[in-house]
Design an enzyme around this catalytic site. Structure first.
Site, PDB file in Angstrom:
ATOM      1  N   ASP A 292     -85.868 -32.059   1.376  1.00 20.63           N
ATOM      2  CA  ASP A 292     -87.332 -32.113   1.286  1.00 20.63           C
ATOM      3  C   ASP A 292     -87.846 -31.103   0.269  1.00 20.63           C
ATOM      4  O   ASP A 292     -88.781 -31.371  -0.475  1.00 20.63           O
ATOM      5  CB  ASP A 292     -87.982 -31.847   2.646  1.00 20.63           C
ATOM      6  CG  ASP A 292     -89.504 -31.866   2.538  1.00 20.63           C
ATOM      7  OD1 ASP A 292     -90.055 -32.935   2.219  1.00 20.63           O
ATOM      8  OD2 ASP A 292     -90.133 -30.818   2.714  1.00 20.63           O
TER       9      ASP A 292
ATOM     10  N   SER B  26     -91.401 -36.353   5.161  1.00 21.61           N
ATOM     11  CA  SER B  26     -91.332 -34.944   4.778  1.00 21.61           C
ATOM     12  C   SER B  26     -91.719 -34.056   5.967  1.00 21.61           C
ATOM     13  O   SER B  26     -91.016 -33.100   6.324  1.00 21.61           O
ATOM     14  CB  SER B  26     -92.269 -34.716   3.579  1.00 21.61           C
ATOM     15  OG  SER B  26     -92.523 -33.362   3.378  1.00 21.61           O
TER      16      SER B  26
ATOM     17  N   ARG C 270     -91.996 -34.590  -6.252  1.00 18.49           N
ATOM     18  CA  ARG C 270     -93.187 -35.423  -6.000  1.00 18.49           C
ATOM     19  C   ARG C 270     -94.446 -34.728  -6.496  1.00 18.49           C
ATOM     20  O   ARG C 270     -95.360 -35.367  -7.022  1.00 18.49           O
ATOM     21  CB  ARG C 270     -93.308 -35.721  -4.501  1.00 18.49           C
ATOM     22  CG  ARG C 270     -92.284 -36.730  -4.009  1.00 18.49           C
ATOM     23  CD  ARG C 270     -92.214 -36.732  -2.495  1.00 18.49           C
ATOM     24  NE  ARG C 270     -93.493 -36.987  -1.884  1.00 18.49           N
ATOM     25  CZ  ARG C 270     -93.929 -36.438  -0.738  1.00 18.49           C
ATOM     26  NH1 ARG C 270     -93.152 -35.611  -0.061  1.00 18.49           N
ATOM     27  NH2 ARG C 270     -95.109 -36.717  -0.273  1.00 18.49           N
TER      28      ARG C 270
ATOM     29  N   LYS D 178     -88.898 -32.003   8.933  1.00 18.77           N
ATOM     30  CA  LYS D 178     -88.908 -30.547   9.145  1.00 18.77           C
ATOM     31  C   LYS D 178     -89.162 -30.200  10.608  1.00 18.77           C
ATOM     32  O   LYS D 178     -88.563 -29.273  11.154  1.00 18.77           O
ATOM     33  CB  LYS D 178     -89.959 -29.899   8.228  1.00 18.77           C
ATOM     34  CG  LYS D 178     -89.506 -29.890   6.773  1.00 18.77           C
ATOM     35  CD  LYS D 178     -90.552 -29.330   5.842  1.00 18.77           C
ATOM     36  CE  LYS D 178     -91.668 -30.294   5.599  1.00 18.77           C
ATOM     37  NZ  LYS D 178     -92.529 -30.015   4.459  1.00 18.77           N
TER      38      LYS D 178
ATOM     39  N   HIS E 247     -98.373 -28.967  13.544  1.00 16.15           N
ATOM     40  CA  HIS E 247     -98.343 -29.005  12.087  1.00 16.15           C
ATOM     41  C   HIS E 247     -99.661 -29.589  11.592  1.00 16.15           C
ATOM     42  O   HIS E 247    -100.198 -30.507  12.192  1.00 16.15           O
ATOM     43  CB  HIS E 247     -97.179 -29.894  11.617  1.00 16.15           C
ATOM     44  CG  HIS E 247     -96.999 -29.885  10.133  1.00 16.15           C
ATOM     45  ND1 HIS E 247     -96.239 -28.932   9.497  1.00 16.15           N
ATOM     46  CD2 HIS E 247     -97.495 -30.680   9.167  1.00 16.15           C
ATOM     47  CE1 HIS E 247     -96.264 -29.163   8.196  1.00 16.15           C
ATOM     48  NE2 HIS E 247     -97.026 -30.208   7.974  1.00 16.15           N
TER      49      HIS E 247
END
Ligand code: URA
Length: 433
Positions: free
Chosen positions: A163, A185, A170, A189, A84
């Protein structure tokens, strides 16, 4: 039953919340029982007061509990690795890392996101490939990873729905840039998606959420701590985002660059990141090899055509046309030339990202359509020598007017000086659980 106003007040005053309180708050919000305005106030209290490690872990677990989880490893009978990136300009890394890792025999099943602000998203890039389907059912996703070794799809609505809601909130309440909220967050995931080991590319610099090495380190430490608590192997690469990654910024342009890299013909910085991230993933996998051996295997599949062959198999499996010639091209291509000679000392990554967005490569509003053909190619990078009038970059645009204004913005983003800049490595630091 919790009273949200009491929890907001406690956090506002610097107090600590229990795991049960955070779970009720997050699940209540996810079910629509607690309104946006209370969660917005809570996020702002967290923004100023922060969360302890225990609170961050409880928040992450509550977010995971808000939806389904995917036991990809169990379904495949293999250890599943994932990567990620925290988001940058020109970051097409997953599109190259996926085929490399899969060509080395490690299953790679990833859920990706769309572009955010001036940063691009893997899904938008993949959608520039004609026919490519980003929405597979979970069964199709698992089956493709089993059969082909590789699938990249959009985040399903059932995975961490809290999320999705919280991130949207946010985004519009100036509470994105909090280390604990970002860490929860991202990690919720990854964990819900079934990853057992994760390589996180934490971008640092002008074009990233984390502008300084200290902030990036704090985010990395927070994600490593979540990994430790959840029993996952995590490696954080802190990498330079003070200039765009590679040359191409814009969806189809970036896919072309990823294809060139898979043929062993990519830009030096991007190729280096692909090799390092892939070697780390192999070392975390069930192949039982170290990073050095991982690097050798990665270089082999990039050199012998198997990484590129895996790309073609993957794209076809998801309904797309892997031929580079099928990618859309922009009708107008103009050069941006240097106003003076010297060395490129810097390229404003945000400015280039925004120039690409304004050309149509990103979204100004949530439901804007993307123009997959347009973008910027930065031929000259930091440290390169350039003569007066020589090309610095190329603008790919829908029309002359947008090409002109993007050209002005990109020219202004280049800092050219008499002396070369100090060397800055691509990977600034590596941290691991
Ligand atoms: N990426 C995410 O998925 N979440 C954040 O909060 C920031 C970046």
């Amino acid at each position: 039953m919790i009273r949200p106003a009491e929890l907001i007040e406690r956090k506002r005053d610097g107090g600590e919340l229990s795991a049960d309180e955070l779970t009720e708050l997050v699940l209540g919000y996810s079910r629509g029982e607690i309104p946006d305005y209370q969660l917005a106030a809570f996020c702002m209290a967290v923004y100023f007061r922060g969360l302890s490690d225990a609170e961050t872990f409880a928040l992450t677990e509550a977010m995971i509990e808000s939806g389904e989880t995917l036991a990809l490893g169990e379904a495949l009978g293999r250890k599943v690795v994932d990567k990620h990136s925290t988001g940058g300009v020109g970051d097409k890394t997953s599109i190259a890392v996926g085929p490399v890792v899969a060509a080395c025999g490690v299953p790679f099943g990833k859920m990706s996101g769309r572009g955010l602000g001036h940063t691009g998203g893997t899904l938008d890039k993949l959608e520039s490939i004609p026919g490519f389907r980003i929405e597979l059912s979970i069964e199709e996703f698992v089956e493709q990873v089993r059969e082909v070794g590789l699938a990249i799809i959009g985040q399903t609505a059932d995975l961490v729905p809290a999320d999705k809601r919280l991130y949207g909130l946010r985004d519009v309440t100036a509470t994105v840039e909090n280390v604990s909220l970002i860490a929860a967050s991202i990690m919720s995931k990854k964990i819900a998606g079934g990853a057992e080991a994760i390589v996180l590319d934490v971008k640092v610099g002008d074009g990233a959420f984390m502008k300084t090495l200290d902030d990036a380190r704090a985010l990395a430490e927070s994600m490593l701590e979540l990994g430790r608590r959840a029993g996952k192997g995590v490696v954080c690469l802190l990498t330079d985002m003070d200039q765009p990654l590679g040359h191409a910024v814009g969806n189809a342009l970036e896919v072309r660059e990823a294809i060139a890299t898979l043929r062993g013909d990519g830009p030096a910085d991007f190729t280096e990141l692909v090799v390092i991230a892939s070697a780390r993933l192999l070392a975390l996998s069930d192949l039982g090899i170290d990073e050095g051996e991982g690097r050798e295997r990665v270089e082999r599949v990039l050199g012998d055509g198997s990484a590129h062959a895996m790309y073609e198999r993957w794209i076809r499996a998801q309904g797309g046309d892997p031929d580079e010639g099928a990618l859309p091209t922009a009708p107008t291509v103009v050069e941006v030339t240097a106003g003076r000679g010297g060395y490129v000392r810097g390229i404003g990554a945000v400015q280039v990202g925004i120039a690409a967005l304004e050309l149509g490569a990103g979204r100004r509003r949530k439901d804007d359509e993307i123009d997959h053909a347009v973008g910027v190619v930065c031929h000259k990078k930091r440290g390169d020598r350039v003569g007066e009038g020589e090309p610095l970059a190329e603008i790919h645009a829908r029309d002359d007017a947008s090409a002109r204004s993007a050209g002005d913005a990109v020219r202004a983003s280049y800092e050219i000086a008499d002396e070369p800049p100090a060397q800055r490595p691509l990977v600034l630091e590596t941290l691991a659980t």
